[in-house]
Design an enzyme around this catalytic site. Structure first.
Site, PDB file in Angstrom:
ATOM      1  N   ARG A 117     -13.130 -10.408 -36.005  1.00 49.88           N
ATOM      2  CA  ARG A 117     -12.484  -9.138 -35.686  1.00 49.88           C
ATOM      3  C   ARG A 117     -13.424  -8.000 -36.069  1.00 49.88           C
ATOM      4  NH1 ARG A 117      -9.820 -11.866 -33.030  1.00 49.88           N
ATOM      5  NH2 ARG A 117      -7.549 -12.129 -32.949  1.00 49.88           N
ATOM      6  N   HIS A 156     -16.556  -9.808 -26.252  1.00 46.96           N
ATOM      7  CA  HIS A 156     -15.448 -10.630 -26.759  1.00 46.96           C
ATOM      8  C   HIS A 156     -15.302 -11.915 -25.930  1.00 46.96           C
ATOM      9  CE1 HIS A 156     -11.575 -10.130 -29.295  1.00 46.96           C
ATOM     10  NE2 HIS A 156     -11.832 -11.416 -29.129  1.00 46.96           N
ATOM     11  N   GLU A 205     -13.160  -1.362 -29.668  1.00 45.30           N
ATOM     12  CA  GLU A 205     -13.627  -2.306 -28.665  1.00 45.30           C
ATOM     13  C   GLU A 205     -13.166  -1.843 -27.285  1.00 45.30           C
ATOM     14  OE1 GLU A 205     -12.392  -6.793 -27.957  1.00 45.30           O
ATOM     15  OE2 GLU A 205     -13.636  -6.615 -29.757  1.00 45.30           O
TER      16      GLU A 205
END
Length: 335
Positions: free
Chosen positions: A247, A294, A275
């Site tokens: 994370r 990601h 993000e």
């Protein structure tokens, strides 16, 4: 004998990605299947209708939370098999109060993340990214960049794993052929557990000071927010590799940018905070950091999660133990 009813809530657009032919065949052997006959995951009202006669359901990313309203319309619901990294957003207190059994297929997603992490460790130690750029610009081994980006091996290096999570444990398993010294920092891991994993349990500061590779595999919680701040990033060895596939908020991003600007370390970031990073973020520009969008987990083929979700429900209706059951008291340790 009447088969239990299992509702698939994820939307037909996601069937190919999440379920193999084997999963469908296995599910059909023990259950009557009802479908959310829409392309995308079920929202709250659709979910309530879909679960009206269901004994169990399979959920994943994008499905609405199973809250008290949904459960009120699903009197028979007894089990939920979730396909994803965390169940937190998808369950409510009403689920635990009803006694619905919850399982997670995230342990298979952890394998995907671990495999990606191992790949990043190998290419990171070899400096494949900057050296590839250097060769494209006309350089070779006899140039100054060779001294700037020395290629090293993962074998017999010291690897620091922050978090003995499902992903962290898979990474440890994958490192077995590399004869690496593996350090683990995790407040929930004791000496006996470390011995079983074949690792050395250390405090976080010691891990940062000793490791050639530092890889994050802990959940984002209030306790782990900005776990790697400026003082701790400064503890990392010169030439160390930092990998974050967990994370983004585990790292204080301005502090990381400042550390990267010194040129001391190299970072692979599959997650950031925010993000995606801003278009003008130095993370998009510095030579010693690579940001990926990601992608460490499964992207095109998540069939392993679908197969495990089906197996969990088969076990539930057969009265067998779950592979990976989630209990309410575990939520504080889950992202």
């Amino acid at each position: 004998m009447t088969k239990p009813v299992v509702a698939i809530t994820i939307g037909r657009n996601h069937y190919g990605r999440m379920f193999s032919r084997h999963a469908w065949d296995e599910l059909g052997r023990f259950a009557e299947v009802v479908h959310h006959d829409h392309p995308e995951p079920a929202g709250a009202e659709m979910l309530a209708d879909l679960l009206a006669d269901a004994d169990a359901c399979i959920t994943s990313w994008g499905v609405a939370t199973i809250d008290a309203h949904v459960l009120a319309g699903a009197p028979r619901l007894r089990a939920m098999a979730h396909m994803g990294s965390s169940v937190k957003r998808f369950v409510s207190d009403a689920v635990w109060e009803r006694g619905v059994r919850v399982t997670s297929a995230g342990v298979t997603l952890a394998r995907d993340v671990a495999e990606t992490t191992l790949g990043l460790m190998i290419v990171g130690r070899k400096q494949i990214w900057p050296l590839g750029q250097h060769v494209r610009d006309g350089g070779w081994r006899d140039s100054p960049a060779w001294d700037m980006w020395p290629a090293r091996e993962l074998a017999r290096s010291t690897v620091g794993i922050i978090g003995a999570s499902n992903v962290g444990r898979h990474v440890i398993d994958l490192l077995a052929p590399f004869d690496a010294e593996i350090l683990v920092a995790d407040p929930f891991l004791d000496d006996e557990g470390a011995a079983a994993l074949g690792v050395e349990r250390v405090e976080l500061d010691e891990l940062l000071a000793r490791a050639d590779v530092v890889s994050l595999h802990c959940p984002e919680t209030p306790e782990t927010y900005h776990l790697l701040d400026s003082p701790r990033l400064a503890m990392m060895r010169d030439g160390a590799l930092l990998i974050n596939s967990a994370r983004g908020a585990l790292i204080d991003e301005p502090a990381l940018i400042a550390e990267l600007r010194t040129g001391r370390i190299f970072a692979f970031l599959d997650v950031t905070d925010p993000e995606p990073p801003a278009l003008d973020s130095p993370l998009r520009q510095l030579a010693n950091v690579v940001v990926t969008p990601h992608i460490a987990g499964c992207i095109e083929n998540c069939n392993r999660m679908g197969e495990l979700a089906v197996e969990e429900l088969r076990r539930f209706f057969a009265g067998e133990p779950a592979v990976y059951e989630i209990r309410k008291e575990m939520l504080d340790r889950i992202a």
